[in-house]
Design an enzyme around this catalytic site. Sequence first.
Site, mmCIF file in Angstrom:
data_model
loop_
_atom_site.group_PDB
_atom_site.id
_atom_site.type_symbol
_atom_site.label_atom_id
_atom_site.label_comp_id
_atom_site.label_asym_id
_atom_site.label_seq_id
_atom_site.Cartn_x
_atom_site.Cartn_y
_atom_site.Cartn_z
ATOM 1 N N SER A 92 80.007 39.781 34.844
ATOM 2 C CA SER A 92 78.727 40.041 35.326
ATOM 3 C C SER A 92 77.910 38.871 35.961
ATOM 4 O O SER A 92 77.381 39.053 36.970
ATOM 5 C CB SER A 92 77.550 40.833 34.210
ATOM 6 O OG SER A 92 77.067 39.717 33.302
ATOM 7 N N ASP B 217 80.402 23.776 23.614
ATOM 8 C CA ASP B 217 78.841 23.763 23.814
ATOM 9 C C ASP B 217 78.101 22.307 23.651
ATOM 10 O O ASP B 217 76.971 22.350 22.986
ATOM 11 C CB ASP B 217 78.280 24.724 22.937
ATOM 12 C CG ASP B 217 78.961 26.247 23.058
ATOM 13 O OD1 ASP B 217 79.009 26.466 24.270
ATOM 14 O OD2 ASP B 217 79.374 26.754 22.170
ATOM 15 N N HIS C 246 75.596 29.358 28.054
ATOM 16 C CA HIS C 246 75.436 29.831 26.685
ATOM 17 C C HIS C 246 74.503 30.792 26.436
ATOM 18 O O HIS C 246 73.216 30.543 26.848
ATOM 19 C CB HIS C 246 75.809 28.449 25.851
ATOM 20 C CG HIS C 246 75.865 28.688 24.453
ATOM 21 N ND1 HIS C 246 77.117 29.161 23.800
ATOM 22 C CD2 HIS C 246 74.942 28.827 23.308
ATOM 23 C CE1 HIS C 246 77.100 29.436 22.639
ATOM 24 N NE2 HIS C 246 76.013 29.334 22.313
ATOM 25 N N GLU D 258 70.326 35.292 32.246
ATOM 26 C CA GLU D 258 71.399 34.606 32.774
ATOM 27 C C GLU D 258 71.402 34.917 34.028
ATOM 28 O O GLU D 258 71.937 33.966 35.014
ATOM 29 C CB GLU D 258 72.542 34.859 32.031
ATOM 30 C CG GLU D 258 72.780 34.411 30.682
ATOM 31 C CD GLU D 258 74.221 34.624 30.046
ATOM 32 O OE1 GLU D 258 74.462 33.852 29.025
ATOM 33 O OE2 GLU D 258 74.764 35.640 30.199
#
Length: 189
Positions: free
Chosen positions: A10, A142, A101, A171
């Site tokens: 997405s 991360d 993230h 996001e």
Amino acid sequence: MAIFASGSGSNAKKIIDYFTSVPDIDVDVVVCNKKGAGVIGIAGENNIPVVMIDRTSFQDTSNLVAELEKRNINLIVMAGFLWQLPESFVNAFKGNILNIHPALLPKYGGKGMYGKFVHEAVLENKEKESGITIHLADEFYDRGEIIFQASCEVDPNENMESLAKKIQLLEHQHYPKIIEGFIRKQNHS
Ligand code: GAR
């Protein structure tokens, strides 16, 4: 840029759509490590080639790096790509690998912290807020310089699905714009 993704795609879709109307920046290739991943279809619909990788070919990154260099790729955008990056790959694109993230790093990062596992942990700890982090990626999970964060409230009656939705919205809202800003800044420095 190359988008590295192995999930539903997405974010990849939002990024591809966004840059369709930015004439001087292109998504040239999608790199994927999961057969049947949603992102493969999204790339196809947009006539973007997909390079499939497996663990062995990824560990010895020379072929992949050569493939990306052949396509003049100078930015790697990870959007739901969960494998740790080999040092040789990081060195080839140093300072030019972005990751997103679904939490406010440094909280809720590290191995195994992805997708719903992040939201589960956030809810379990009764956090009052969560959010997204866009950061430079290196060979550690991360870690790397944080470029952008956006937060949202975690309501007392929040559940996994509702939190995941809020985070996904953040996001989609921010990642394409932050990528563009990053590229423009690099070009002027
Ligand atoms: C995104 O939520 C992204 O933040 C997460 O994977 C999802 C991919 O969704 N990445 C991580 O958790 C990295 N540790 P998408 O396939 O729908 O774009």
